[in-house]
Design an enzyme around this catalytic site. Sequence first.
Site, PDB file in Angstrom:
ATOM      1  N   ASP A 143       6.729  24.447  -4.974  1.00  0.00           N
ATOM      2  CA  ASP A 143       7.101  25.638  -3.839  1.00  0.00           C
ATOM      3  C   ASP A 143       6.576  25.075  -2.660  1.00  0.00           C
ATOM      4  OD1 ASP A 143       7.564  26.597  -6.305  1.00  0.00           O
ATOM      5  OD2 ASP A 143       6.240  27.860  -6.476  1.00  0.00           O
ATOM      6  N   GLY A 186       9.859  35.296  -7.601  1.00  0.00           N
ATOM      7  CA  GLY A 186      10.109  33.906  -7.838  1.00  0.00           C
ATOM      8  C   GLY A 186      10.713  33.236  -7.239  1.00  0.00           C
ATOM      9  N   HIS A 229       9.186  23.951 -14.669  1.00  0.00           N
ATOM     10  CA  HIS A 229       8.002  23.598 -15.544  1.00  0.00           C
ATOM     11  C   HIS A 229       8.106  22.352 -15.603  1.00  0.00           C
ATOM     12  CE1 HIS A 229       6.635  27.985 -16.187  1.00  0.00           C
ATOM     13  NE2 HIS A 229       8.317  28.140 -16.073  1.00  0.00           N
TER      14      HIS A 229
HETATM   15  C1  GLA Z   1       6.106  28.539 -10.304  1.00  0.00           C
HETATM   16  C2  GLA Z   1       5.024  27.530  -9.747  1.00  0.00           C
HETATM   17  C3  GLA Z   1       5.768  26.023  -9.640  1.00  0.00           C
HETATM   18  C4  GLA Z   1       6.508  25.728 -10.897  1.00  0.00           C
HETATM   19  C5  GLA Z   1       7.372  26.817 -11.175  1.00  0.00           C
HETATM   20  C6  GLA Z   1       8.196  26.517 -12.504  1.00  0.00           C
HETATM   21  O1  GLA Z   1       7.165  28.741  -9.154  1.00  0.00           O
HETATM   22  O2  GLA Z   1       4.457  28.104  -8.400  1.00  0.00           O
HETATM   23  O3  GLA Z   1       4.822  25.278  -9.254  1.00  0.00           O
HETATM   24  O4  GLA Z   1       5.610  25.366 -11.994  1.00  0.00           O
HETATM   25  O5  GLA Z   1       6.953  28.084 -11.581  1.00  0.00           O
HETATM   26  O6  GLA Z   1       8.959  25.392 -12.513  1.00  0.00           O
END
Ligand code: GLA
Length: 405
Positions: free
Chosen positions: A175, A127, A38
């Site tokens: 990501d 995730g 985050h």
């Molecule tokens: C998700 C979002 C990323 C990032 C993470 C938390 O994976 O796609 O951009 O904000 O949460 O770190």
Amino acid sequence: MSIHWPDLMDRILAFSPGDTSELRAYFAPGRVNLIGEHTDYNGGYVLPAALTMGTWLVVRPRPDRRFRFATTFSDRVVEVSADDVQFRPEQDFANYPLGVIDVLHRRGVDAPGMDLFFFGNLPVGAGLSSSASVEVVTAFAINDLTGAHLDLEALAVIAQQAENEFVGVNCGVMDQFSIAMGRKDMALSLNCLTLAYQLVPVHADGYRLVIANSNVPRKLAGSKYNERRAECEAALAIVKRRFPEIQALAEIDPSAWPEIEPWLRAEGGRGMDADVIVRRARHVVMESHRAREAARLLENGQIEAFGELMNASHRSLRDDYEVTGEALDALVEAAWEAEGCIGSRMTGAGFGGCTVSLVREDAVESFTRHVETAYRKATGRTPSFYVTDIGDGVHALPALDALAR
Ligand code: GLA
């Protein structure tokens, strides 16, 4: 899971009949974030790595300006005209590649029609960035087939834009960036404000990265994610009233925190709970610092100190950012107790999904046994484990004729 091409070829050719020499194949990995959670949408540091699990895409160009999409996950074929690309809920998984096609189109890269066949081995919605993997592999394939010559950084940003503007998920850039730029056995230390990055060799001899999937779908992920973003924006607006030069929360150095905190606490009462605002901002400031520091430790092989930072990251996500939840906390607590585990934390957005742990190689088996038993006892659920290697970012594969032999 390894891919058995000869079996897949029958399915691919049933969907897209024709000469196999016209088919092109690509791969994009998923990602695991080692630390720096985050922080990306707060202009901070992250430290993700590309996985060897991911998404494969086989493409056949078409002359008739039609896009057809298929996957091994469903029998459905989605078909869309190149001149009518819009988000439609019923297009389901095809909205991810369509978003990329749309953004590329708006940037002047006109993708001709094509058949796109996707398959992969990433758990969906866990995730590990299965959707970003689909977006990046699509952007890479179209770039390759159209000769648009966009670089990997640009493709990552295009894939993020597709997710933000077409799919409607307000994610940061971590990501897509790590899936595009990842390298075997390297983590990526990325400054999300400037997009300056460094590939950091993972010097963790004798240790393995173990991902544990809580198998809890990330139900609240969308709404809570946006709520956290709003809280961070509120905190930044308050900070800026006193320190207008600060552009992003993660720019605040931990040494300046004792001065920022009372200001946030005094001013934060308007509309939002001041204590909440303070805790959200504190997580971002400390987590970005940890992610930056962790890259240095990893490079130097100071793996135990790295593990300590992973643990501190989880505590901060649990207590200050409040995105862990019962299942992820149970997995991490079980990992903390297990012999041979030197660090464990949730990874990704939180509210379900996965944890990542650093485990001594000879203790991996007893580790998974212990975590499975403790997690079952605490939640009644069964976790899945992936003992992972760090792989390469998005790339083209050899001609399918060769793969299918
Ligand atoms: C998700 C979002 C990323 C990032 C993470 C938390 O994976 O796609 O951009 O904000 O949460 O770190």
